[in-house]
Scaffold this motif. Sequence first.
Motif, PDB file in Angstrom:
ATOM      1  N   ALA A  37       0.812  -1.218   0.000  1.00  0.00           N
ATOM      2  CA  ALA A  37       0.000   0.000   0.000  1.00  0.00           C
ATOM      3  C   ALA A  37       0.845   1.269   0.000  1.00  0.00           C
ATOM      4  O   ALA A  37       0.326   2.363   0.223  1.00  0.00           O
ATOM      5  N   VAL A  38       2.146   1.158  -0.249  1.00  0.00           N
ATOM      6  CA  VAL A  38       3.020   2.324  -0.190  1.00  0.00           C
ATOM      7  C   VAL A  38       2.662   3.354  -1.257  1.00  0.00           C
ATOM      8  O   VAL A  38       2.997   4.531  -1.145  1.00  0.00           O
ATOM      9  N   ASP A  39       1.961   2.943  -2.291  1.00  0.00           N
ATOM     10  CA  ASP A  39       1.551   3.874  -3.342  1.00  0.00           C
ATOM     11  C   ASP A  39       0.663   4.990  -2.802  1.00  0.00           C
ATOM     12  O   ASP A  39       0.569   6.063  -3.412  1.00  0.00           O
ATOM     13  N   TRP A  40       0.025   4.767  -1.641  1.00  0.00           N
ATOM     14  CA  TRP A  40      -0.805   5.815  -1.055  1.00  0.00           C
ATOM     15  C   TRP A  40       0.019   7.030  -0.661  1.00  0.00           C
ATOM     16  O   TRP A  40      -0.440   8.171  -0.791  1.00  0.00           O
ATOM     17  N   LEU A  41       1.222   6.822  -0.176  1.00  0.00           N
ATOM     18  CA  LEU A  41       2.057   7.967   0.183  1.00  0.00           C
ATOM     19  C   LEU A  41       2.664   8.608  -1.053  1.00  0.00           C
ATOM     20  O   LEU A  41       3.035   9.775  -1.035  1.00  0.00           O
ATOM     21  N   TYR A  42       2.771   7.853  -2.115  1.00  0.00           N
ATOM     22  CA  TYR A  42       3.211   8.446  -3.373  1.00  0.00           C
ATOM     23  C   TYR A  42       2.104   9.311  -3.971  1.00  0.00           C
ATOM     24  O   TYR A  42       2.374  10.266  -4.693  1.00  0.00           O
ATOM     25  N   PHE A  43       0.872   8.998  -3.646  1.00  0.00           N
ATOM     26  CA  PHE A  43      -0.253   9.792  -4.149  1.00  0.00           C
ATOM     27  C   PHE A  43      -0.167  11.227  -3.622  1.00  0.00           C
ATOM     28  O   PHE A  43      -0.422  12.180  -4.342  1.00  0.00           O
ATOM     29  N   THR A  44       0.205  11.381  -2.351  1.00  0.00           N
ATOM     30  CA  THR A  44       0.319  12.725  -1.777  1.00  0.00           C
ATOM     31  C   THR A  44       1.623  13.394  -2.187  1.00  0.00           C
ATOM     32  O   THR A  44       1.732  14.616  -2.147  1.00  0.00           O
ATOM     33  N   GLY A  45       2.631  12.584  -2.519  1.00  0.00           N
ATOM     34  CA  GLY A  45       3.926  13.131  -2.920  1.00  0.00           C
ATOM     35  C   GLY A  45       4.836  13.484  -1.755  1.00  0.00           C
ATOM     36  O   GLY A  45       5.992  13.858  -1.952  1.00  0.00           O
ATOM     37  N   LYS A  46       4.348  13.347  -0.528  1.00  0.00           N
ATOM     38  CA  LYS A  46       5.122  13.782   0.630  1.00  0.00           C
ATOM     39  C   LYS A  46       6.285  12.858   0.962  1.00  0.00           C
ATOM     40  O   LYS A  46       7.357  13.308   1.341  1.00  0.00           O
ATOM     41  N   LEU A  47       6.057  11.554   0.838  1.00  0.00           N
ATOM     42  CA  LEU A  47       7.113  10.622   1.220  1.00  0.00           C
ATOM     43  C   LEU A  47       8.315  10.658   0.288  1.00  0.00           C
ATOM     44  O   LEU A  47       9.443  10.834   0.751  1.00  0.00           O
ATOM     45  N   PRO A  48       8.136  10.525  -1.015  1.00  0.00           N
ATOM     46  CA  PRO A  48       9.313  10.516  -1.894  1.00  0.00           C
ATOM     47  C   PRO A  48      10.042  11.852  -1.966  1.00  0.00           C
ATOM     48  O   PRO A  48      11.255  11.889  -2.152  1.00  0.00           O
ATOM     49  N   SER A  49       9.314  12.976  -1.795  1.00  0.00           N
ATOM     50  CA  SER A  49       9.959  14.279  -1.903  1.00  0.00           C
ATOM     51  C   SER A  49      10.748  14.648  -0.658  1.00  0.00           C
ATOM     52  O   SER A  49      11.732  15.383  -0.732  1.00  0.00           O
ATOM     53  N   ASP A  50      10.336  14.135   0.502  1.00  0.00           N
ATOM     54  CA  ASP A  50      11.024  14.475   1.749  1.00  0.00           C
ATOM     55  C   ASP A  50      10.856  13.344   2.768  1.00  0.00           C
ATOM     56  O   ASP A  50      10.112  13.478   3.734  1.00  0.00           O
ATOM     57  N   PRO A  51      11.538  12.214   2.548  1.00  0.00           N
ATOM     58  CA  PRO A  51      11.356  11.067   3.449  1.00  0.00           C
ATOM     59  C   PRO A  51      11.760  11.349   4.890  1.00  0.00           C
ATOM     60  O   PRO A  51      11.141  10.846   5.823  1.00  0.00           O
ATOM     61  N   HIS A  84      -6.225  11.131   6.915  1.00  0.00           N
ATOM     62  CA  HIS A  84      -6.214  10.022   5.966  1.00  0.00           C
ATOM     63  C   HIS A  84      -7.535   9.933   5.201  1.00  0.00           C
ATOM     64  O   HIS A  84      -7.565   9.569   4.021  1.00  0.00           O
ATOM     65  N   GLY A  85      -8.612  10.296   5.874  1.00  0.00           N
ATOM     66  CA  GLY A  85      -9.912  10.303   5.216  1.00  0.00           C
ATOM     67  C   GLY A  85      -9.948  11.308   4.079  1.00  0.00           C
ATOM     68  O   GLY A  85     -10.556  11.054   3.028  1.00  0.00           O
ATOM     69  N   ALA A  86      -9.297  12.453   4.283  1.00  0.00           N
ATOM     70  CA  ALA A  86      -9.246  13.485   3.240  1.00  0.00           C
ATOM     71  C   ALA A  86      -8.454  12.990   2.033  1.00  0.00           C
ATOM     72  O   ALA A  86      -8.814  13.260   0.885  1.00  0.00           O
ATOM     73  N   VAL A  87      -7.370  12.263   2.295  1.00  0.00           N
ATOM     74  CA  VAL A  87      -6.569  11.697   1.204  1.00  0.00           C
ATOM     75  C   VAL A  87      -7.398  10.689   0.415  1.00  0.00           C
ATOM     76  O   VAL A  87      -7.364  10.662  -0.821  1.00  0.00           O
ATOM     77  N   GLU A  88      -8.157   9.867   1.142  1.00  0.00           N
ATOM     78  CA  GLU A  88      -9.016   8.879   0.491  1.00  0.00           C
ATOM     79  C   GLU A  88     -10.048   9.562  -0.406  1.00  0.00           C
ATOM     80  O   GLU A  88     -10.315   9.127  -1.530  1.00  0.00           O
ATOM     81  N   GLN A  89     -10.608  10.658   0.090  1.00  0.00           N
ATOM     82  CA  GLN A  89     -11.620  11.386  -0.675  1.00  0.00           C
ATOM     83  C   GLN A  89     -11.022  11.983  -1.951  1.00  0.00           C
ATOM     84  O   GLN A  89     -11.638  11.929  -3.023  1.00  0.00           O
ATOM     85  N   ASN A  90      -9.813  12.528  -1.817  1.00  0.00           N
ATOM     86  CA  ASN A  90      -9.151  13.128  -2.979  1.00  0.00           C
ATOM     87  C   ASN A  90      -8.807  12.080  -4.036  1.00  0.00           C
ATOM     88  O   ASN A  90      -8.849  12.370  -5.233  1.00  0.00           O
ATOM     89  N   ARG A  91      -8.460  10.881  -3.594  1.00  0.00           N
ATOM     90  CA  ARG A  91      -8.089   9.834  -4.531  1.00  0.00           C
ATOM     91  C   ARG A  91      -9.297   9.050  -5.032  1.00  0.00           C
ATOM     92  O   ARG A  91      -9.238   8.379  -6.057  1.00  0.00           O
ATOM     93  N   GLY A  92     -10.381   9.146  -4.309  1.00  0.00           N
ATOM     94  CA  GLY A  92     -11.575   8.417  -4.712  1.00  0.00           C
ATOM     95  C   GLY A  92     -11.474   6.936  -4.435  1.00  0.00           C
ATOM     96  O   GLY A  92     -12.033   6.109  -5.161  1.00  0.00           O
ATOM     97  N   ALA A  93     -10.748   6.576  -3.390  1.00  0.00           N
ATOM     98  CA  ALA A  93     -10.576   5.176  -3.007  1.00  0.00           C
ATOM     99  C   ALA A  93     -10.353   5.116  -1.496  1.00  0.00           C
ATOM    100  O   ALA A  93     -10.128   6.141  -0.857  1.00  0.00           O
ATOM    101  N   VAL A  94     -10.417   3.914  -0.950  1.00  0.00           N
ATOM    102  CA  VAL A  94     -10.274   3.730   0.492  1.00  0.00           C
ATOM    103  C   VAL A  94      -8.975   2.994   0.800  1.00  0.00           C
ATOM    104  O   VAL A  94      -8.663   1.980   0.168  1.00  0.00           O
ATOM    105  N   ILE A  95      -8.212   3.527   1.763  1.00  0.00           N
ATOM    106  CA  ILE A  95      -6.997   2.849   2.206  1.00  0.00           C
ATOM    107  C   ILE A  95      -7.420   1.532   2.868  1.00  0.00           C
ATOM    108  O   ILE A  95      -8.267   1.542   3.763  1.00  0.00           O
ATOM    109  N   PRO A  96      -6.857   0.413   2.456  1.00  0.00           N
ATOM    110  CA  PRO A  96      -7.255  -0.877   3.039  1.00  0.00           C
ATOM    111  C   PRO A  96      -7.012  -0.913   4.545  1.00  0.00           C
ATOM    112  O   PRO A  96      -6.024  -0.354   5.038  1.00  0.00           O
ATOM    113  N   ASP A  97      -7.918  -1.547   5.263  1.00  0.00           N
ATOM    114  CA  ASP A  97      -7.770  -1.637   6.714  1.00  0.00           C
ATOM    115  C   ASP A  97      -6.473  -2.348   7.086  1.00  0.00           C
ATOM    116  O   ASP A  97      -5.832  -2.007   8.074  1.00  0.00           O
TER     117      ASP A  97
END
Length: 254
Positions: A37-51, A84-97
């Motif tokens: 599920a690491v692609d979720w942090l790539y969606f925001t761009g925060k992890l790869p740009s500043d780990p 995290h809910g806001a990120v889910e809304q922006n992506r239109g998907a739910v982070i798996p439990d």
Amino acid sequence: MKLFVKKDSIVREIWGKSDTVLFIFAGASGEFALNKAVDWLYFTGKLPSDPLGRLFSTVEYAKYIVFSPVEEANASIDMLRKIHGAVEQNRGAVIPDWAYRDVLFMLIHYSIASYELLERKLTYEEKEEVYNVFYRVGTRMGLVELPSTYTEWLPVRESHLKENLKQSKYTFDLFKQYKKNLGWFRYEVLVESQKLVVPKRVKKLLYLNDFSLLAIVIPIYKFSRNMKMGKFLKNLLLPSEYKTQIKKLDIQPG
């Protein structure tokens, strides 16, 4: 005023020392790079740009919860779920439990592994206490299927390691970003640190061998820490722009 974690708790001791927290990060940074599920942090761009920045924001959040009164800790956990809910809304998907559980499981495993590496072996009761604290965090976040005890959690953790980890393009890109942000020397320290705390499954997927040069250095570091030289060595290993944050990790509120 009731505290989320009692003052004499081993969890406060673990999270009250930057040495331990840094090893928690080292291990988690390796394992998380393998998470499906690491692609979720790539969606925001925060992890790869500043780990590293992501590390300190996550660590400070966890530490704040550990050292806060119940009401403030719960409010922080609620805010975390809201973010995290806001990120889910922006992506239109739910982070798996299971992805939320994986992160929680990493905090449990690396809290124990890092403390035992740098200090001493924990008793079963202390491990249960570590688990209970993060169990309460997970429950507050609304996570389901959380084992109720440390003993019940162990096989579930193993199952998660087998089912939810794999190499991907994100794995290699994240390690590339780690090296870019840390520089060659500190990056090598990160990898050597990971060898000492990650589970066998993670070692295998990251092609890490069992021998770490830090296994030789750590006894010396422990001695130097007792001789008040630990701060000097720590500063030597960390980028200067993060020294203020590292210093804060040693402060134990309350």
